[in-house]
Enzyme design. Structure first.
Site, PDB file in Angstrom:
ATOM      1  N   HIS A   1      -0.030   4.568   9.449  1.00 38.58           N
ATOM      2  CA  HIS A   1      -0.290   3.170   9.538  1.00 38.58           C
ATOM      3  C   HIS A   1      -1.064   2.988  10.917  1.00 38.58           C
ATOM      4  CE1 HIS A   1      -0.348  -1.207   9.457  1.00 38.58           C
ATOM      5  NE2 HIS A   1       0.055  -1.158  10.723  1.00 38.58           N
TER       6      HIS A   1
ATOM      7  N   ASN B   1      -0.294   7.446   1.825  1.00 40.72           N
ATOM      8  CA  ASN B   1      -1.585   7.596   2.951  1.00 40.72           C
ATOM      9  C   ASN B   1      -1.164   8.207   4.406  1.00 40.72           C
ATOM     10  OD1 ASN B   1      -0.658   5.148   3.692  1.00 40.72           O
ATOM     11  ND2 ASN B   1      -2.932   4.325   3.637  1.00 40.72           N
TER      12      ASN B   1
ATOM     13  N   LYS C   1       4.184   7.907   8.239  1.00 41.12           N
ATOM     14  CA  LYS C   1       5.144   7.388   7.535  1.00 41.12           C
ATOM     15  C   LYS C   1       6.048   8.423   6.485  1.00 41.12           C
ATOM     16  CE  LYS C   1       1.396   3.820   5.970  1.00 41.12           C
ATOM     17  NZ  LYS C   1       0.878   3.197   4.941  1.00 41.12           N
TER      18      LYS C   1
ATOM     19  N   GLU D   1       2.918  -6.285  15.955  1.00 38.01           N
ATOM     20  CA  GLU D   1       3.380  -4.883  15.062  1.00 38.01           C
ATOM     21  C   GLU D   1       4.195  -4.198  16.198  1.00 38.01           C
ATOM     22  OE1 GLU D   1       0.533  -4.315  11.395  1.00 38.01           O
ATOM     23  OE2 GLU D   1       0.306  -2.982  13.093  1.00 38.01           O
TER      24      GLU D   1
ATOM     25  N   ARG E   1      -8.111   3.812  14.699  1.00 37.69           N
ATOM     26  CA  ARG E   1      -8.611   3.375  13.288  1.00 37.69           C
ATOM     27  C   ARG E   1      -9.509   4.367  12.891  1.00 37.69           C
ATOM     28  NH1 ARG E   1      -5.823  -0.318   9.812  1.00 37.69           N
ATOM     29  NH2 ARG E   1      -7.892  -0.875   8.977  1.00 37.69           N
TER      30      ARG E   1
ATOM     31  N   TYR F   1       4.593  -5.865   5.545  1.00 39.36           N
ATOM     32  CA  TYR F   1       3.444  -5.701   4.634  1.00 39.36           C
ATOM     33  C   TYR F   1       3.597  -7.234   3.814  1.00 39.36           C
ATOM     34  CZ  TYR F   1       2.705  -0.884   5.447  1.00 39.36           C
ATOM     35  OH  TYR F   1       2.248   0.283   6.058  1.00 39.36           O
TER      36      TYR F   1
ATOM     37  N   THR G   1      -8.417   3.611   4.589  1.00 31.81           N
ATOM     38  CA  THR G   1      -6.894   3.228   3.886  1.00 31.81           C
ATOM     39  C   THR G   1      -6.783   4.179   2.511  1.00 31.81           C
ATOM     40  OG1 THR G   1      -7.008   0.906   4.592  1.00 31.81           O
ATOM     41  CG2 THR G   1      -5.529   1.532   2.947  1.00 31.81           C
TER      42      THR G   1
ATOM     43  N   PHE H   1       1.870  -3.406  -6.604  1.00 27.27           N
ATOM     44  CA  PHE H   1       2.306  -1.988  -6.022  1.00 27.27           C
ATOM     45  C   PHE H   1       3.143  -2.473  -4.855  1.00 27.27           C
ATOM     46  CE2 PHE H   1      -2.079  -3.039  -4.242  1.00 27.27           C
ATOM     47  CZ  PHE H   1      -1.590  -3.174  -2.783  1.00 27.27           C
TER      48      PHE H   1
ATOM     49  N   ARG I   1      -6.482  10.893   7.587  1.00 24.77           N
ATOM     50  CA  ARG I   1      -6.274  10.542   6.154  1.00 24.77           C
ATOM     51  C   ARG I   1      -7.240  11.657   5.270  1.00 24.77           C
ATOM     52  NH1 ARG I   1      -5.871   4.414   6.744  1.00 24.77           N
ATOM     53  NH2 ARG I   1      -3.861   3.834   6.767  1.00 24.77           N
TER      54      ARG I   1
HETATM   55  P1  CMP Z   1      -1.681   0.643   5.469  1.00 26.86           P
HETATM   56  O1  CMP Z   1      -2.529   1.209   6.370  1.00 26.86           O
HETATM   57  O2  CMP Z   1      -0.279   0.920   5.970  1.00 26.86           O
HETATM   58  O3  CMP Z   1      -1.760  -0.923   5.308  1.00 26.86           O
HETATM   59  C1  CMP Z   1      -1.637  -1.541   3.907  1.00 26.86           C
HETATM   60  C2  CMP Z   1      -0.967  -0.466   2.998  1.00 26.86           C
HETATM   61  O4  CMP Z   1      -0.753  -0.675   1.680  1.00 26.86           O
HETATM   62  C3  CMP Z   1      -1.787   0.821   2.843  1.00 26.86           C
HETATM   63  O5  CMP Z   1      -1.768   1.389   4.207  1.00 26.86           O
HETATM   64  C4  CMP Z   1      -1.234   1.495   1.522  1.00 26.86           C
HETATM   65  O6  CMP Z   1      -0.129   2.145   2.217  1.00 26.86           O
HETATM   66  C5  CMP Z   1      -0.833   0.427   0.684  1.00 26.86           C
HETATM   67  N1  CMP Z   1      -1.940  -0.055  -0.276  1.00 26.86           N
HETATM   68  C6  CMP Z   1      -2.929  -0.593  -0.106  1.00 26.86           C
HETATM   69  N2  CMP Z   1      -3.474  -0.521  -1.431  1.00 26.86           N
HETATM   70  C7  CMP Z   1      -2.634  -0.073  -2.195  1.00 26.86           C
HETATM   71  C8  CMP Z   1      -2.907   0.185  -3.580  1.00 26.86           C
HETATM   72  N3  CMP Z   1      -3.879  -0.196  -4.294  1.00 26.86           N
HETATM   73  N4  CMP Z   1      -1.874   0.894  -4.024  1.00 26.86           N
HETATM   74  C9  CMP Z   1      -0.836   1.240  -3.326  1.00 26.86           C
HETATM   75  N5  CMP Z   1      -0.560   1.100  -1.942  1.00 26.86           N
HETATM   76  C10 CMP Z   1      -1.654   0.387  -1.299  1.00 26.86           C
END
Ligand code: CMP
Length: 148
Positions: free
Chosen positions: A115, A112, A9, A126, A85, A49, A91, A57, A102
């Protein structure tokens, strides 16, 4: 042999962590079969997404994911979806174990750094979203015989 999608990212690019994170996958013995830097459009982020579209968010995710390029990677290997994973970690970086990507490089859920597809079905969708026909290569890596 499975293939999965990984996105490094914008914060990974901004913090100069591309090499260190790519090394995690190479060190594990996985095979990189596609890799490119892309500046994402609002449309592709919304599609990627869409399951989060009604979350408060979501506008923040869109702003973050379009703020700088991402590096899209197609990675192959035995059990690659689960393996990637596990290497990626939870996450929420606050819950990600030390040793995971992470856990070692991120602090907050809204930045984070990576992905990774969560299932074979998601990976298929994807990979098509981020790679055109012909952009994912097929080759034999000498180490496949040793680690794979
Ligand atoms: P990712 O693994 O790309 O999959 C979904 C994404 O949503 C996750 O990583 C985060 O970047 C984002 N995400 C999930 N929960 C939250 C949250 N509570 N606040 C902000 N971003 C979030």
């Amino acid at each position: 042999m499975e293939t999965t999608l990984v996105l490094l990212k914008p914060d990974t690019i901004q913090r100069g962590l591309i090499g260190q994170i790519v090394s995690r996958f190479e060190n594990k013995g996985l095979k990189i079969v596609g890799m490119k830097m892309m500046l994402l459009s609002d449309e592709i982020v919304s599609e990627h997404y869409d399951f989060l579209a009604d979350k408060p968010f979501f506008p923040g995710i869109k702003a973050y994911m379009t703020s700088a390029p991402v590096v899209a990677m197609a990675i192959s290997g035995s059990n690659v979806i689960k393996t990637v994973r596990n290497l990626t970690g939870a996450t929420n970086p606050a819950e990600a174990l030390p040793g995971s990507i992470r856990g070692d490089f991120a602090l907050t859920i809204d930045a984070n750094i990576i992905h990774a597809s969560d299932s074979a079905e998601t990976a298929a969708v994807e990979l098509k979203r981020f790679f055109k026909d012909g952009e994912i290569t097929s080759y034999e890596k000498i180490s496949d015989k040793i680690v794979g």
